[in-house]
Design a protein around this motif. Structure first.
Motif, PDB file in Angstrom:
ATOM      1  N   TYR A  93      40.513  21.163  -3.797  1.00  0.00           N
ATOM      2  CA  TYR A  93      39.733  20.703  -2.653  1.00  0.00           C
ATOM      3  C   TYR A  93      39.434  19.222  -2.852  1.00  0.00           C
ATOM      4  O   TYR A  93      38.849  18.824  -3.865  1.00  0.00           O
ATOM      5  CB  TYR A  93      38.441  21.501  -2.536  1.00  0.00           C
ATOM      6  N   VAL A  94      39.836  18.393  -1.888  1.00  0.00           N
ATOM      7  CA  VAL A  94      39.620  16.951  -1.943  1.00  0.00           C
ATOM      8  C   VAL A  94      38.598  16.569  -0.883  1.00  0.00           C
ATOM      9  O   VAL A  94      38.798  16.843   0.305  1.00  0.00           O
ATOM     10  CB  VAL A  94      40.937  16.183  -1.705  1.00  0.00           C
ATOM     11  N   ILE A  95      37.500  15.942  -1.311  1.00  0.00           N
ATOM     12  CA  ILE A  95      36.457  15.502  -0.386  1.00  0.00           C
ATOM     13  C   ILE A  95      36.594  13.986  -0.246  1.00  0.00           C
ATOM     14  O   ILE A  95      36.290  13.239  -1.180  1.00  0.00           O
ATOM     15  CB  ILE A  95      35.055  15.875  -0.884  1.00  0.00           C
ATOM     16  N   VAL A  96      37.074  13.539   0.898  1.00  0.00           N
ATOM     17  CA  VAL A  96      37.300  12.115   1.134  1.00  0.00           C
ATOM     18  C   VAL A  96      36.015  11.495   1.680  1.00  0.00           C
ATOM     19  O   VAL A  96      35.451  11.970   2.656  1.00  0.00           O
ATOM     20  CB  VAL A  96      38.458  11.913   2.126  1.00  0.00           C
ATOM     21  N   PRO A 113      37.941  28.589 -10.618  1.00  0.00           N
ATOM     22  CA  PRO A 113      39.235  27.907 -10.734  1.00  0.00           C
ATOM     23  C   PRO A 113      39.505  26.842  -9.682  1.00  0.00           C
ATOM     24  O   PRO A 113      40.500  26.128  -9.795  1.00  0.00           O
ATOM     25  CB  PRO A 113      40.234  29.057 -10.602  1.00  0.00           C
ATOM     26  N   LEU A 114      38.658  26.724  -8.642  1.00  0.00           N
ATOM     27  CA  LEU A 114      38.885  25.674  -7.667  1.00  0.00           C
ATOM     28  C   LEU A 114      38.569  24.325  -8.301  1.00  0.00           C
ATOM     29  O   LEU A 114      37.504  24.137  -8.891  1.00  0.00           O
ATOM     30  CB  LEU A 114      37.983  25.882  -6.449  1.00  0.00           C
ATOM     31  N   ALA A 115      39.494  23.389  -8.202  1.00  0.00           N
ATOM     32  CA  ALA A 115      39.268  22.020  -8.661  1.00  0.00           C
ATOM     33  C   ALA A 115      38.845  21.172  -7.469  1.00  0.00           C
ATOM     34  O   ALA A 115      39.482  21.210  -6.423  1.00  0.00           O
ATOM     35  CB  ALA A 115      40.537  21.447  -9.287  1.00  0.00           C
ATOM     36  N   PRO A 169      49.363  23.210  -3.145  1.00  0.00           N
ATOM     37  CA  PRO A 169      48.655  22.934  -1.893  1.00  0.00           C
ATOM     38  C   PRO A 169      47.173  22.666  -2.124  1.00  0.00           C
ATOM     39  O   PRO A 169      46.587  23.096  -3.120  1.00  0.00           O
ATOM     40  CB  PRO A 169      48.880  24.206  -1.070  1.00  0.00           C
ATOM     41  N   ALA A 170      46.581  21.939  -1.202  1.00  0.00           N
ATOM     42  CA  ALA A 170      45.168  21.567  -1.293  1.00  0.00           C
ATOM     43  C   ALA A 170      44.550  21.625   0.086  1.00  0.00           C
ATOM     44  O   ALA A 170      45.247  21.630   1.107  1.00  0.00           O
ATOM     45  CB  ALA A 170      45.030  20.157  -1.865  1.00  0.00           C
ATOM     46  N   ILE A 171      43.238  21.689   0.121  1.00  0.00           N
ATOM     47  CA  ILE A 171      42.506  21.477   1.368  1.00  0.00           C
ATOM     48  C   ILE A 171      41.702  20.197   1.194  1.00  0.00           C
ATOM     49  O   ILE A 171      41.130  19.944   0.121  1.00  0.00           O
ATOM     50  CB  ILE A 171      41.604  22.671   1.743  1.00  0.00           C
ATOM     51  N   LEU A 172      41.692  19.363   2.210  1.00  0.00           N
ATOM     52  CA  LEU A 172      40.984  18.090   2.190  1.00  0.00           C
ATOM     53  C   LEU A 172      39.973  18.056   3.324  1.00  0.00           C
ATOM     54  O   LEU A 172      40.208  18.631   4.387  1.00  0.00           O
ATOM     55  CB  LEU A 172      41.949  16.906   2.353  1.00  0.00           C
ATOM     56  N   SER A 173      38.851  17.391   3.103  1.00  0.00           N
ATOM     57  CA  SER A 173      37.863  17.223   4.170  1.00  0.00           C
ATOM     58  C   SER A 173      37.601  15.743   4.412  1.00  0.00           C
ATOM     59  O   SER A 173      37.517  14.951   3.478  1.00  0.00           O
ATOM     60  CB  SER A 173      36.557  17.952   3.843  1.00  0.00           C
ATOM     61  N   PHE A 174      37.518  15.398   5.697  1.00  0.00           N
ATOM     62  CA  PHE A 174      37.124  14.077   6.179  1.00  0.00           C
ATOM     63  C   PHE A 174      35.864  14.311   7.007  1.00  0.00           C
ATOM     64  O   PHE A 174      35.926  14.428   8.226  1.00  0.00           O
ATOM     65  CB  PHE A 174      38.220  13.524   7.096  1.00  0.00           C
TER      66      PHE A 174
END
Length: 291
Positions: A93-96, A113-115, A169-174
Motif C-alpha cells: 500500500y503506497v500513500i502518496v 504482512p501488508l507493507a 501489485p500494489a494499491i496506491l492512494s492520492f
C-alpha cells in the motif's frame, strides 16, 4: 509556516485534528486512535478542552464545516479499498502525500504482512516521526517512509529508491492531493504510476468537481473553500467531472473501476452505520482505478 495560526491551520494538522475529534462521535466513519498524537501540541491541548474545540471549529472553519466530512468519507473509502485489495492478495500500500495519515500506525491487523510506503516531503516526514517518537508509538516493521518532493521526482522514481517491489501489485492512494496539482501534473503522475506498478495494481483518489458538476446550492461553499486554502498558501489548481477524471486516468494507462460522488458515499455509509454527523456538500468525488 512561521506564525502560530499558520501552523495551527495547516491542512495536514487540521485533517489529523478532525480525525481525532471524530472519535467522539457516536457514528464513526473511521477508527483512528493515533490521530490526536499526530497533531501539533497546541491542537492537542485544544482537543482536550471541548469549548476550545468548538471555538476552533467556528473560528477557523465557519461555514466550511460540512466540507470536513469529506475528509472522513475519503478516508473510509480508501480504507475499504485497501481492505478489499488485501483480501484479493495485494500486499503493498503506497500513500502518496501521506501527511499525518496514521493508517500505518493503527492497522496492526494488516501490517505486516501488508507493507505500507508513505511518500512525502522530508521535512513533513521528520516532523511526523518526531511526533510519533514523542507519543511513544512503536513503528511497525511493515511501515516504510519514502522521503521525496513530488514536485521534482515522480512517484515511480521515489518508489525505486525504497523496498517497494515493482513486480508485485500494489494499491496506491492520492487523498487530498489532486486538488493541488494541475491536470498536466496529475496526468504525468498517473503515467508514472502506471509504469511503476505491476498489473493488478489499483489507485484510489479524491478530487473536486468542476463548476458544472457541483451542486448549484453548494457553489458558494466551493468558492469559500478555494479562498480558505489559498490564504494558507495551498491554492487549488484543478477540478474535474466524473467522466473527465476517468478520461485523464485512462489515457495514462489506468482503467476506471468506480467513480462516485461523495454525496453518494455519504448515503452509502449512512445506510451502513446510521445518520452521519452532518451532510457533505456536492463538491467532491472519489474514484478507484486499476492497471
Amino acid at each position: 509556516m512561521g506564525s502560530t495560526r499558520a501552523r495551527l491551520t495547516s491542512t495536514a494538522d487540521l485533517a489529523a485534528a478532525l480525525r481525532a475529534w471524530h472519535q467522539r462521535d457516536r457514528v464513526r466513519l473511521i477508527e483512528d486512535p493515533c490521530a490526536s498524537s499526530l497533531t501539533s501540541p497546541l491542537l492537542q491541548r485544544i482537543l482536550r478542552f471541548r469549548p476550545a474545540t468548538t471555538l476552533l471549529a467556528n473560528w477557523f472553519l465557519g461555514g466550511l464545516k460540512p466540507v470536513m466530512l469529506g475528509l472522513l468519507i475519503r478516508a473510509r473509502y480508501a480504507e475499504q479499498a485497501v481492505d478489499a485489495a488485501f483480501r484479493d492478495g495485494i500486499r503493498q500500500y503506497v500513500i502518496v502525500g501521506a501527511g499525518l495519515d496514521s493508517f500505518g500506525l493503527h492497522r496492526s491487523d494488516l501490517i505486516p504482512p501488508l507493507a505500507v510506503f508513505e511518500i512525502d516531503r522530508p521535512a513533513m516526514q521528520e516532523m511526523k516521526r518526531e511526533r510519533i517518537r514523542s507519543a511513544g508509538i512503536p513503528l511497525p516493521a511493515g511501515l516504510h517512509f519514502v522521503p521525496a518532493d513530488l514536485e521534482h521526482v515522480s512517484v515511480g522514481e521515489a518508489l525505486a529508491n525504497s523496498a517497494f517491489d515493482p513486480e508485485s501489485p500494489a494499491i496506491l492512494s492520492f487523498l487530498g492531493v489532486t486538488y493541488y496539482l494541475t491536470p498536466e501534473t496529475l496526468a504525468e503522475s498517473a503515467r508514472s504510476i502506471a509504469k511503476a506498478v505491476a498489473p493488478g495494481s489499483r489507485l484510489v483518489l479524491d478530487y473536486m468537481f468542476d463548476e458544472a458538476s457541483s451542486w448549484p446550492e453548494h457553489r458558494k461553499m466551493r468558492a469559500r473553500l478555494e479562498a480558505y486554502v489559498a490564504k494558507r498558501g495551498e491554492p487549488m489548481k484543478s477540478e474535474y467531472s466524473l467522466a473527465g477524471m476517468s478520461a485523464l486516468l485512462e489515457e495514462a494507462g489506468l482503467h476506471t473501476i468506480e467513480g462516485v460522488t461523495m454525496m453518494e458515499l455519504a448515503d452509502r455509509y449512512a445506510t451502513e452505520l446510521g445518520p452521519l454527523p452532518f451532510k457533505t456538500p456536492g463538491l467532491f468525488a472519489c474514484g478507484l482505478f486499476g492497471k
